[in-house]
Structure formats: C-alpha cells, structure tokens
Design an enzyme around this catalytic site. Sequence first.
Site, PDB file in Angstrom:
ATOM      1  N   ASP A   1       0.155  -5.244  10.231  1.00 40.34           N
ATOM      2  CA  ASP A   1      -1.620  -4.634   9.214  1.00 40.34           C
ATOM      3  C   ASP A   1      -2.713  -5.021   9.855  1.00 40.34           C
ATOM      4  O   ASP A   1      -1.932  -6.645   9.861  1.00 40.34           O
ATOM      5  CB  ASP A   1      -0.818  -4.283   8.060  1.00 40.34           C
ATOM      6  CG  ASP A   1       0.009  -2.957   6.979  1.00 40.34           C
ATOM      7  OD1 ASP A   1       0.664  -2.567   8.153  1.00 40.34           O
ATOM      8  OD2 ASP A   1       0.652  -3.812   5.948  1.00 40.34           O
TER       9      ASP A   1
ATOM     10  N   GLU B   1       0.007   4.190  -2.272  1.00 41.19           N
ATOM     11  CA  GLU B   1      -0.425   6.099  -1.519  1.00 41.19           C
ATOM     12  C   GLU B   1       0.281   6.904  -1.293  1.00 41.19           C
ATOM     13  O   GLU B   1       1.707   7.587  -1.984  1.00 41.19           O
ATOM     14  CB  GLU B   1       0.206   5.346   0.666  1.00 41.19           C
ATOM     15  CG  GLU B   1      -0.162   4.306   0.689  1.00 41.19           C
ATOM     16  CD  GLU B   1       0.500   4.137   2.239  1.00 41.19           C
ATOM     17  OE1 GLU B   1      -0.162   3.392   3.315  1.00 41.19           O
ATOM     18  OE2 GLU B   1       1.364   3.995   2.615  1.00 41.19           O
TER      19      GLU B   1
ATOM     20  N   TYR C   1       5.188   6.928   8.329  1.00 41.78           N
ATOM     21  CA  TYR C   1       4.537   7.500   7.869  1.00 41.78           C
ATOM     22  C   TYR C   1       4.901   8.969   9.118  1.00 41.78           C
ATOM     23  O   TYR C   1       5.031   8.784  10.143  1.00 41.78           O
ATOM     24  CB  TYR C   1       3.462   7.509   7.774  1.00 41.78           C
ATOM     25  CG  TYR C   1       3.032   6.312   7.388  1.00 41.78           C
ATOM     26  CD1 TYR C   1       4.114   5.426   6.129  1.00 41.78           C
ATOM     27  CD2 TYR C   1       1.439   5.817   6.741  1.00 41.78           C
ATOM     28  CE1 TYR C   1       4.031   4.494   5.355  1.00 41.78           C
ATOM     29  CE2 TYR C   1       1.705   3.991   5.932  1.00 41.78           C
ATOM     30  CZ  TYR C   1       2.510   4.179   5.453  1.00 41.78           C
ATOM     31  OH  TYR C   1       2.064   3.139   4.702  1.00 41.78           O
TER      32      TYR C   1
END
Length: 380
Positions: free
Chosen positions: A57, A235, A345
């Site tokens: 990230d 999220e 994801y």
Amino acid sequence: MISLGSSPAPVPDAPVPHTVLARAGQGPWPRYRIVGLVHLGDGHLLAGFDGRETGQDVPDPTGLVQRRSLDGGRTWGDLEELRAADRTNRHWYCDPSYLHDPASGRVLVFHTHAKDRGVWDAVAGTDDTDRDVMGSAVGISEDAGRSWEFRSVTAVAAPPALIRTAFPTSGAGIVLRRGPYAGRLLQPYCGWFRDGGRAGEGPTDGEVVRSYVLYSDDHGETWHRGAPVGEDMDETTIVELSDGRVLLNSRDHARGGQRRIAVSADGGASWEDRGIDPQFVDPGNNAQLAGRHPDAEAEDPRARELLFTGAHDRFARIRGTLSSSHDDGETWQETLVFEPGPLDYSVVQALDGDAIGVLWEVESREIRFARIEAEDLPGI
C-alpha cells in the site's frame, strides 16, 4: 455451519473463463492491485486498478491505470493512464472507484492521494500539499474517461476535528434511480474517527473505524458527507433497493469472519446500523454489491434482485463467490464460484444483454475480468 440460505455452490477446478487485464511484470508497473469497474452503456466498460512498484500500500509508489472495452467486455483495448504517479514529487494515487452519471453523461473516479504516509500513520488535515496528510480526490470526465479533471475532496471527506484520515472504497459508487433522492450520486468511504483524540494529533487508541458516504445532488459539482455508521465498519459497498433505500455492506475491521450491514432511508445522509449479517462469511476483504437490473422500476420484481461478490472463507482470501438475492438483500444464495483460488478485491456490475461483469485481483499477480452470460447464471 453458516449458510447463505442454500446449498453451497460447487467449487470448480479453475476460474470461470476470463481475460487477464494486467499481469505482474508486464506493462508500466511491476504489480497491479485494487479494482474498479463501470458500465457506461451500450457495452462500453472501464476497468481501473492500481499500478504498484512493490505490491504494498501507499506510501509505496502507486499510480492508476485503466483498460477499456467497447463490446461488453468481450475484448479490451490497451492500458491507458488514468492518473499517473508523480515520481519526482512523490505523489501517489490508488483505490479507484467509478461512478457514471447517466443524466449528465459524466464519468467520475474517486481515489486516494498519498505522499509520505499511508492510512496507518497519516495525520489529520485537509492540506493536500502536507506530506503527512493522506487525502482523496475525484476525477471528472466529460468524454467517457479519455481525459480527466481532478479535484480534491479531502476537506469534505475527512474534516480533522472528526476524522484523522479516510479513503474512498474502491470498486464502484452508485446513482440512485428510485424514490425521492433519484439522481443522487453516492460514493462509499471509510474513516478513522477521532473519538479519543484532538485535531492535529496522529493515531490514537480512541479511534473508531466507521463507514459513510459522500453524496452529490448536482452531478458531482459539490459533495456532502453523510453521517457515519457502526464500529469496525471498514471498506464498504452500497446498493440501491427497490424502494430507493440504500443497503450498506461492510468489511469487518476486526476480521471476525463476517460482514456488517446498515440501511439508509434518506439517500445516505444517515443510517440504521443492523450489525453483523450472519449470512455472509468473509475474511476481512473488500467486496461489491450491485443491482442485477439497476434501471428496473420500483414495482418491477427485478428491482429486488441484487448481486454480491467476495471471498467466501472466514480466514483466507480464497473462493471468489457470486451470491444473489431476490428480496432486496433479506436473504442470499450462493450462485457461482468464479475463482476457486486466491481472491483479493472484486467488483461486479450489470452489463448489457442481462450479462454481468466480474473484475477481480489475484495476489498482485493478475487482474482478471469475466463476462458471464445470463444462461450461465443458475437461478438468477
């Protein structure tokens, strides 16, 4: 044993037939992660994702790229630059989430803007030139995502008196089509709320992770922040229900193996927290909700049909599963395992011809897209 209301979908030996949109070591970046998908109509799709130097990230170097399909995801054009990293001044962009406003024709893409710090150590603030602030932005395109104007939304998304840092959930936002808030644009966010700290401080033990949305009633010209909901709401994905209410389904920040839900009756301005939904199994992963027939009228039974993609395992990001609901999300059924192996994801969106599109990532190694025809979707 936790069930989605029916017998589990059989696990295939291989993923569904798919196209690889990005592969590690090929193209402009060594790694690719974090997916967004939008259908602009008439088979025109945009698939966006992070290009990453290391796979980690931000603040590791990251920029945004996309690919385009003009035939409903059957074939794809070359990689396009969505928002380039500024390597000289170390400005990084990640977490794409698309919105298409049919009334104006605009395409929007929300994303994170980082410099020297990521979510875990960013400081509170709204100055996007501050190297220690992690902000966010929205890109607006008037030409189907071929060119973009980028605007900061850091100040509205994360006022420092309330929120240390926040970021838009990647994937897709929604446009409300039914009820009193029809035409409203909504983008889900998660924020680190400063319940135990003071403005200007760094991370504190008193922080609480909550979900909320930014919404616009003027085609993305201005944005407002809705009220937050829950605790350990990470999220978040949202979908419009048949009566115009909004269903929120969130990753569990505590990684308890399930997901958390809430419902809004006022277009995302406030929420009724409904806690954990025991129908879902999840390892702490981003997922996606979508309407199966988002343009259906409220009285049409098809307006109650929803889709959900995510990793169906309590502990590991594996077994990418498409689930469906015929009753506005009250009950869910497993429909299809599209990825039997690792799944990070994912995004699902309704396409032309009653097909659906699923975009997902596999361990920073590949970004995969599948167009799944209606005849290959049992029971939906």
